[in-house]
Design an enzyme around this catalytic site. Sequence first.
Site, PDB file in Angstrom:
ATOM      1  N   CYS A  48       0.678  -1.195   0.084  1.00  0.00           N
ATOM      2  CA  CYS A  48       0.042  -0.030   0.027  1.00  0.00           C
ATOM      3  C   CYS A  48       0.837   1.180  -0.094  1.00  0.00           C
ATOM      4  O   CYS A  48       2.015   1.319   0.748  1.00  0.00           O
ATOM      5  CB  CYS A  48      -0.931  -0.136   1.328  1.00  0.00           C
ATOM      6  N   ASP A  50       0.260   3.696   1.629  1.00  0.00           N
ATOM      7  CA  ASP A  50       0.185   4.175   3.111  1.00  0.00           C
ATOM      8  C   ASP A  50       1.671   4.690   3.705  1.00  0.00           C
ATOM      9  O   ASP A  50       2.666   3.946   3.530  1.00  0.00           O
ATOM     10  CB  ASP A  50      -0.285   3.373   4.022  1.00  0.00           C
ATOM     11  N   ARG A  52       3.044   4.623   6.449  1.00  0.00           N
ATOM     12  CA  ARG A  52       3.421   3.996   7.524  1.00  0.00           C
ATOM     13  C   ARG A  52       3.929   2.604   6.981  1.00  0.00           C
ATOM     14  O   ARG A  52       4.173   1.876   8.064  1.00  0.00           O
ATOM     15  CB  ARG A  52       2.282   4.032   8.396  1.00  0.00           C
ATOM     16  N   HIS A 104      -2.122  -4.127   5.045  1.00  0.00           N
ATOM     17  CA  HIS A 104      -1.961  -3.821   6.375  1.00  0.00           C
ATOM     18  C   HIS A 104      -3.319  -3.649   7.027  1.00  0.00           C
ATOM     19  O   HIS A 104      -4.280  -3.136   6.240  1.00  0.00           O
ATOM     20  CB  HIS A 104      -0.942  -2.396   6.467  1.00  0.00           C
ATOM     21  N   CYS A 107      -6.283  -0.092   6.738  1.00  0.00           N
ATOM     22  CA  CYS A 107      -5.814   0.334   5.500  1.00  0.00           C
ATOM     23  C   CYS A 107      -7.088   1.247   5.331  1.00  0.00           C
ATOM     24  O   CYS A 107      -8.293   1.121   5.023  1.00  0.00           O
ATOM     25  CB  CYS A 107      -5.689  -0.701   4.293  1.00  0.00           C
TER      26      CYS A 107
HETATM   27 CO    CO Z   1      -3.485   1.194   2.964  1.00  0.00          CO
END
Ligand code: CO
Length: 218
Positions: A48, A50, A52, A104, A107
């Site tokens: 992803c 993302d 993090r 994750h 998400c």
């Molecule tokens: Co995500």
Amino acid sequence: MSGKKDKVMREMLFKRNEEWAERMLESDPEFFKRLHKQQSPEYLWIGCSDSRASANQIFNLDPGEIFVHRNIANVVVHTDLNCLSVIQFAVEILKVKHIIVCGHYGCGGVKAAMENHEHGLIDNWLRHIQDVYRTHKHELERVEVPNDRFRLLCEKNVIEQVMNVCHTTIVQKTWRENRELSIHGWIYSIKNGILKDLNACASNPEQLAEVYDRHGVN
Ligand code: CO
């Protein structure tokens, strides 16, 4: 962004870059020379976007050690030339033997797909996750606690994307030619930084069929 703020941001990031390069050189003076010559990653990570969920940080790997494709909610779409090109390059040129699809928990893309709000263009992308939801609707709707259902959809999304990777012409061809290539489905918890194996590994068509049996529609 005002000109001054822009300048501060740029200076901060360039300074951090310089400090990082210095630190790398201190611990290994040959590091960049080696890296400059070639990359030889052993893994392809599909994860992803993302902020993090960075593959290098999760595995504590240096630049050069993992080839990466990221998009919102780690989706592998059959017609996504970007993702398919990354997979082909990784498998055929870099000769990676492992493709890791890693989602994750928590998400935002998966969460948005579960809700009925409008988000604009991205809703077209999130349709793919709504397809995952529809495929596993019965199992998902047996889970009463909303957060548990959300977690399960994050997992199901990884499983479906593992299957999508396995069905690409690239992976199918590699397996037909009896070349070694495993596709893994893992999920990462931002809460504690720990990875979980979703038991969805396929290294050949028989194992892919077993992944379907274990995780398919029930
Ligand atoms: Co995500």
